[in-house]
Scaffold this active site. Structure first.
Site, PDB file in Angstrom:
ATOM      1  N   CYS A  85       0.834  -1.201   0.000  1.00  0.00           N
ATOM      2  CA  CYS A  85       0.000   0.000   0.000  1.00  0.00           C
ATOM      3  C   CYS A  85       0.876   1.262   0.000  1.00  0.00           C
ATOM      4  CB  CYS A  85      -0.978  -0.051   1.164  1.00  0.00           C
ATOM      5  SG  CYS A  85      -2.388   1.072   0.971  1.00  0.00           S
ATOM      6  N   HIS A 193      -3.607  -5.537   1.127  1.00  0.00           N
ATOM      7  CA  HIS A 193      -2.929  -5.771   2.402  1.00  0.00           C
ATOM      8  C   HIS A 193      -2.905  -7.262   2.755  1.00  0.00           C
ATOM      9  CE1 HIS A 193      -2.458  -1.631   4.077  1.00  0.00           C
ATOM     10  NE2 HIS A 193      -3.427  -1.357   3.231  1.00  0.00           N
ATOM     11  N   GLU A 195      -1.273  -8.702   5.022  1.00  0.00           N
ATOM     12  CA  GLU A 195      -1.227  -8.899   6.481  1.00  0.00           C
ATOM     13  C   GLU A 195      -2.622  -8.871   7.108  1.00  0.00           C
ATOM     14  OE1 GLU A 195      -1.248  -4.415   6.144  1.00  0.00           O
ATOM     15  OE2 GLU A 195      -0.537  -6.125   4.969  1.00  0.00           O
TER      16      GLU A 195
END
Length: 226
Positions: A85, A193, A195
């Site tokens: 990002c 993302h 994660e």
């Protein structure tokens, strides 16, 4: 060792550190004033967030920081890098990857799960996937509209540098591109993302379970490290 670069305004570094520590990998945070990365660094990650409050342009101020100079030296020796990002924005602003991230065509911040398509698997991150495979990873950005000129776009495809594309036009990105890498395939970047696509403590509201689809993020992060 996973070295996670952080700047004033970074906010996803703890999530990344948690995941890699869960996997049994040593991690450290690299502050923007640091002049070098640890010698044992195997992967350097630029976490998501709003470095320097997104002033000037997203990632523009961070790209001029001392730690990015250290990151460039690390990359010149083949060091593997991932930008997520805001990390993608920083890598482009630092001219470590081609292109620019602009405002979403909706001019709105978008935060939701996004369906992605695997474009190329001849790389360290997606080698365990198949071309055309559909995966779901959350996005959260206002400036995710990736743009390059026509010659650069042709070069990206010719060198298998386009990694992921959005299944639908979410933010106006050229060819719906969601992730790329450099020619040497040691610098990676994606707007989604990974994660946030893990299953040890959270359940994806779209799948309502902890299925294999819901752990795609941790698989990408683990594969890139190894």
């Amino acid at each position: 060792m996973v070295a996670i670069l952080i700047f004033p305004g970074t906010n996803c570094h703890e999530d990344l550190a948690y995941i890699y520590q869960y996997l049994g990998y040593e991690t450290c945070f690299i502050w923007h004033t640091q002049e070098s990365l640890p010698s044992e660094t195997r992967l350097a990650v630029l976490a998501g967030g709003f470095s320097y409050g997104d002033y000037l342009r997203c990632g523009a101020i961070a790209a001029a920081s001392t730690s990015i100079k250290a990151l460039k030296k690390y990359s010149e020796h083949g060091g593997r890098i991932l930008g997520i990002c805001n990390g993608f924005q920083i890598l482009c602003e630092a001219n470590m990857l081609p292109g620019v991230l602009m405002r979403n065509t909706t001019l709105k911040f978008i935060a939701k799960n996004a369906m992605l398509e695997v474009v190329n698997t001849n790389n360290a991150m997606l080698r365990n996937h198949t071309k055309g495979q559909q995966i779901r990873i959350p996005i959260a950005h206002a400036e995710g509209n990736y743009q390059v000129d026509s010659n650069t776009l042709e070069s990206l495809y010719a060198n298998e540098q386009v990694l992921l594309s959005y299944s639908n036009d979410i933010n106006g990105s050229i060819d719906r591109i969601a992730g790329i890498c450099n020619k040497d395939k040691n610098i990676y970047a994606m707007m989604p993302h990974p994660e946030r696509a893990v299953n040890f403590k959270s359940i994806n509201v779209d799948t309502n379970d902890n299925s294999a689809e819901n752990i795609v993020g941790i698989e990408l992060l683990k594969t890139l490290y190894n």
